[in-house]
Design a protein around this motif. Structure first.
Motif, PDB file in Angstrom:
ATOM      1  N   SER A  24       4.174  -8.287  11.018  1.00 47.64           N
ATOM      2  CA  SER A  24       4.514  -9.163  10.266  1.00 47.64           C
ATOM      3  C   SER A  24       3.545  -9.519   9.133  1.00 47.64           C
ATOM      4  CB  SER A  24       4.885 -10.478  11.114  1.00 47.64           C
ATOM      5  OG  SER A  24       5.921 -10.341  11.943  1.00 47.64           O
ATOM      6  N   LEU A  25       2.309  -9.320   9.567  1.00 43.51           N
ATOM      7  CA  LEU A  25       1.435  -9.475   8.660  1.00 43.51           C
ATOM      8  C   LEU A  25       1.522  -8.356   7.596  1.00 43.51           C
ATOM      9  CD1 LEU A  25      -1.150 -11.473   8.328  1.00 43.51           C
ATOM     10  CD2 LEU A  25      -2.290  -9.460   9.417  1.00 43.51           C
ATOM     11  N   ARG A  26       1.519  -6.961   8.142  1.00 40.50           N
ATOM     12  CA  ARG A  26       1.751  -5.976   7.083  1.00 40.50           C
ATOM     13  C   ARG A  26       2.572  -6.195   6.181  1.00 40.50           C
ATOM     14  NH1 ARG A  26      -1.224  -1.205   7.294  1.00 40.50           N
ATOM     15  NH2 ARG A  26      -2.012  -1.807   9.487  1.00 40.50           N
ATOM     16  N   LYS A  27       3.816  -6.467   6.624  1.00 37.49           N
ATOM     17  CA  LYS A  27       5.204  -6.727   5.776  1.00 37.49           C
ATOM     18  C   LYS A  27       4.857  -7.622   4.846  1.00 37.49           C
ATOM     19  CE  LYS A  27       8.637  -5.027   9.173  1.00 37.49           C
ATOM     20  NZ  LYS A  27       9.883  -5.376  10.053  1.00 37.49           N
ATOM     21  N   ALA A  28       4.242  -8.786   5.119  1.00 36.05           N
ATOM     22  CA  ALA A  28       3.914  -9.898   4.226  1.00 36.05           C
ATOM     23  C   ALA A  28       3.018  -9.271   3.072  1.00 36.05           C
ATOM     24  CB  ALA A  28       3.468 -11.057   4.970  1.00 36.05           C
ATOM     25  N   TYR A  29       2.110  -8.493   3.530  1.00 37.60           N
ATOM     26  CA  TYR A  29       1.053  -8.267   2.490  1.00 37.60           C
ATOM     27  C   TYR A  29       1.906  -7.229   1.588  1.00 37.60           C
ATOM     28  CZ  TYR A  29      -2.449  -4.984   0.652  1.00 37.60           C
ATOM     29  OH  TYR A  29      -3.194  -4.320  -0.043  1.00 37.60           O
ATOM     30  N   ARG A  30       2.611  -6.327   1.929  1.00 43.94           N
ATOM     31  CA  ARG A  30       3.332  -5.475   1.007  1.00 43.94           C
ATOM     32  C   ARG A  30       4.586  -6.193   0.212  1.00 43.94           C
ATOM     33  NH1 ARG A  30       4.686  -0.762   5.718  1.00 43.94           N
ATOM     34  NH2 ARG A  30       2.719   0.030   5.588  1.00 43.94           N
ATOM     35  N   LEU A  31       4.970  -7.287   0.674  1.00 47.12           N
ATOM     36  CA  LEU A  31       5.641  -8.114  -0.185  1.00 47.12           C
ATOM     37  C   LEU A  31       4.936  -8.868  -1.337  1.00 47.12           C
ATOM     38  CD1 LEU A  31       8.613  -9.225  -0.808  1.00 47.12           C
ATOM     39  CD2 LEU A  31       8.111 -11.027   1.218  1.00 47.12           C
ATOM     40  N   ARG A  32       4.040  -9.505  -0.947  1.00 50.34           N
ATOM     41  CA  ARG A  32       3.119 -10.225  -1.790  1.00 50.34           C
ATOM     42  C   ARG A  32       2.451  -9.134  -2.860  1.00 50.34           C
ATOM     43  NH1 ARG A  32       3.497 -14.363  -3.699  1.00 50.34           N
ATOM     44  NH2 ARG A  32       1.430 -15.286  -3.527  1.00 50.34           N
ATOM     45  N   LEU A  33       2.338  -7.982  -2.457  1.00 47.98           N
ATOM     46  CA  LEU A  33       1.741  -7.164  -3.664  1.00 47.98           C
ATOM     47  C   LEU A  33       2.600  -6.870  -4.420  1.00 47.98           C
ATOM     48  CD1 LEU A  33      -0.176  -4.343  -1.733  1.00 47.98           C
ATOM     49  CD2 LEU A  33      -1.161  -6.129  -3.405  1.00 47.98           C
ATOM     50  N   ARG A  34       3.880  -6.614  -4.147  1.00 46.12           N
ATOM     51  CA  ARG A  34       5.039  -6.415  -5.046  1.00 46.12           C
ATOM     52  C   ARG A  34       5.390  -7.472  -6.008  1.00 46.12           C
ATOM     53  NH1 ARG A  34       7.440  -4.156  -0.439  1.00 46.12           N
ATOM     54  NH2 ARG A  34       8.995  -5.839  -0.251  1.00 46.12           N
ATOM     55  N   GLN A  35       5.271  -8.646  -5.305  1.00 40.91           N
ATOM     56  CA  GLN A  35       5.571  -9.875  -6.117  1.00 40.91           C
ATOM     57  C   GLN A  35       4.509 -10.503  -6.923  1.00 40.91           C
ATOM     58  OE1 GLN A  35       5.635 -12.751  -2.907  1.00 40.91           O
ATOM     59  NE2 GLN A  35       8.123 -12.656  -2.592  1.00 40.91           N
ATOM     60  N   THR A  36       3.423  -9.860  -6.791  1.00 42.15           N
ATOM     61  CA  THR A  36       2.201 -10.520  -7.751  1.00 42.15           C
ATOM     62  C   THR A  36       1.606  -9.383  -8.594  1.00 42.15           C
ATOM     63  OG1 THR A  36       0.685  -9.982  -6.126  1.00 42.15           O
ATOM     64  CG2 THR A  36       1.476 -12.271  -6.163  1.00 42.15           C
ATOM     65  N   HIS A  37       2.318  -8.138  -8.583  1.00 42.05           N
ATOM     66  CA  HIS A  37       1.515  -7.105  -9.267  1.00 42.05           C
ATOM     67  C   HIS A  37       1.621  -7.305 -10.758  1.00 42.05           C
ATOM     68  CE1 HIS A  37       0.331  -3.111 -10.683  1.00 42.05           C
ATOM     69  NE2 HIS A  37       0.164  -2.820  -9.513  1.00 42.05           N
ATOM     70  N   PRO A  38       0.676  -7.169 -11.468  1.00 39.88           N
ATOM     71  CA  PRO A  38       0.891  -7.381 -12.963  1.00 39.88           C
ATOM     72  C   PRO A  38       2.017  -6.555 -13.707  1.00 39.88           C
ATOM     73  CG  PRO A  38      -1.376  -7.354 -12.487  1.00 39.88           C
ATOM     74  CD  PRO A  38      -0.718  -6.968 -11.179  1.00 39.88           C
ATOM     75  N   ASP A  39       2.175  -5.406 -13.153  1.00 41.44           N
ATOM     76  CA  ASP A  39       3.001  -4.568 -13.868  1.00 41.44           C
ATOM     77  C   ASP A  39       4.452  -4.852 -13.784  1.00 41.44           C
ATOM     78  OD1 ASP A  39       0.934  -2.874 -14.576  1.00 41.44           O
ATOM     79  OD2 ASP A  39       1.179  -1.363 -13.055  1.00 41.44           O
TER      80      ASP A  39
END
Length: 308
Positions: A24-39
């Protein structure tokens, strides 16, 4: 970043419960990366926070150490020194001449309010216990965060050497004035005379129209600092070279940002790690102060400064 009493925990940044399992921690990390990526339209400062959070809890060993040190989980926390008052110095190297007690007023207020909040008649074994601090009201945590920020700045300016004089926790002028309406630090040296605001808003901040904005920013901190400096300048008969707002390194995208003049005073927003560089070289365009002038300004301030 996550050692601030105000900042979100690594789990808050990732959007998971502290008891979340590894997957769950790993999934949350990947989701937050996509949500916050400047690109993809995300916020660069928040994107950096997400990466830093993963560094702290992304492996079993790192997560266990983070949980122990920050009051999560069932394991007892080790001795936590980061939020306590700094120990007395033991080295004998020449340091800046210093007056006042950095962070003293706010640390005393924190200790009073944390005990009141915990309950009358309750004896706190450790008022800096991470779990206790994290659960305290925001205005109480803010006092501790500001005290820590002022103490961190004081340690930096002390290392500038004997050519500098520093006043900490300078009280506002006028009888009955609010002691919270103070100037955190005044630094006098060859590069000029500067008023400093040491802040920790608990997260990234930005500039808009010459003022700081962000989730934890209240009021107009830059304009307020300049106004307080102008009041002291009139009382002491001196002229400030500039104003400096000092912020945690992780909370600014630009290490040194000279934003121009506010009410005629040059202002710079500076990451804490770059503060000594700015104070040694000065703000761009500010003239250096010679020996006799330094002595005269120091004498005038000594006669006018009062402490919170």
């Amino acid at each position: 970043m996550f050692d601030s009493p105000l900042s979100a925990s690594a789990y808050d940044v990732l959007g998971v419960d502290p008891t979340a399992d590894e997957e769950s921690l790993r999934k949350a990390y990947r989701l937050r990366l996509r949500q916050t990526h400047p690109d993809t339209g995300g916020d660069a400062a928040v994107f950096i926070q997400v990466q830093r959070a993963w560094e702290l809890v992304g492996t079993a060993d790192a997560r266990a150490a983070y949980d122990r040190g920050h009051g999560f989980g069932d394991a007892p926390a080790p001795e936590w020194s980061g939020w306590r008052a700094p120990a007395a110095r033991t080295d004998t190297r020449p340091r800046a001449r210093s007056y006042g007690h950095p962070g003293g007023w706010r640390r005393e207020r924190y200790l009073t309010l944390i005990r009141e909040w915990a309950g009358r008649g309750v004896t706190l074994d450790d008022p800096y216990d991470p779990a206790l601090v994290r659960s305290a009201p925001q205005h109480v945590r803010r006092l501790l965060a500001d005290a820590l920020a002022e103490e961190a700045t004081a340690r930096i300016v002390a290392e500038l050497g004997m050519g500098y004089t520093v006043w900490h926790d300078v009280a506002p002028s006028g009888r009955g004035a609010d002691p919270d309406a103070k100037i955190d630090h005044i630094v006098l040296g060859p590069s000029g005379l500067y008023g400093l605001l040491s802040e920790d808003f608990g997260g990234p901040v930005r500039l808009r129209r010459g003022e700081l904005i962000g989730d934890g920013v209240d009021g107009a901190p830059i304009a307020t600092l300049v106004a307080r400096m102008r009041g002291l300048a009139r009382a002491a008969g001196v002229r400030f070279s500039g104003a400096i707002v000092v912020l945690p390194d992780d909370d600014v995208l630009q290490v040194i940002d000279e934003i121009g003049k506010v009410k005629g005073t040059p202002v710079a927003i500076v990451a804490r790690g770059a503060l000594s560089t700015v104070l040694r070289r000065g703000i761009t365009g500010v003239r250096a102060i010679g020996g006799n002038e330094v002595f005269d300004v120091r004498t005038r301030l000594q006669q006018a400064v009062r402490f919170a």
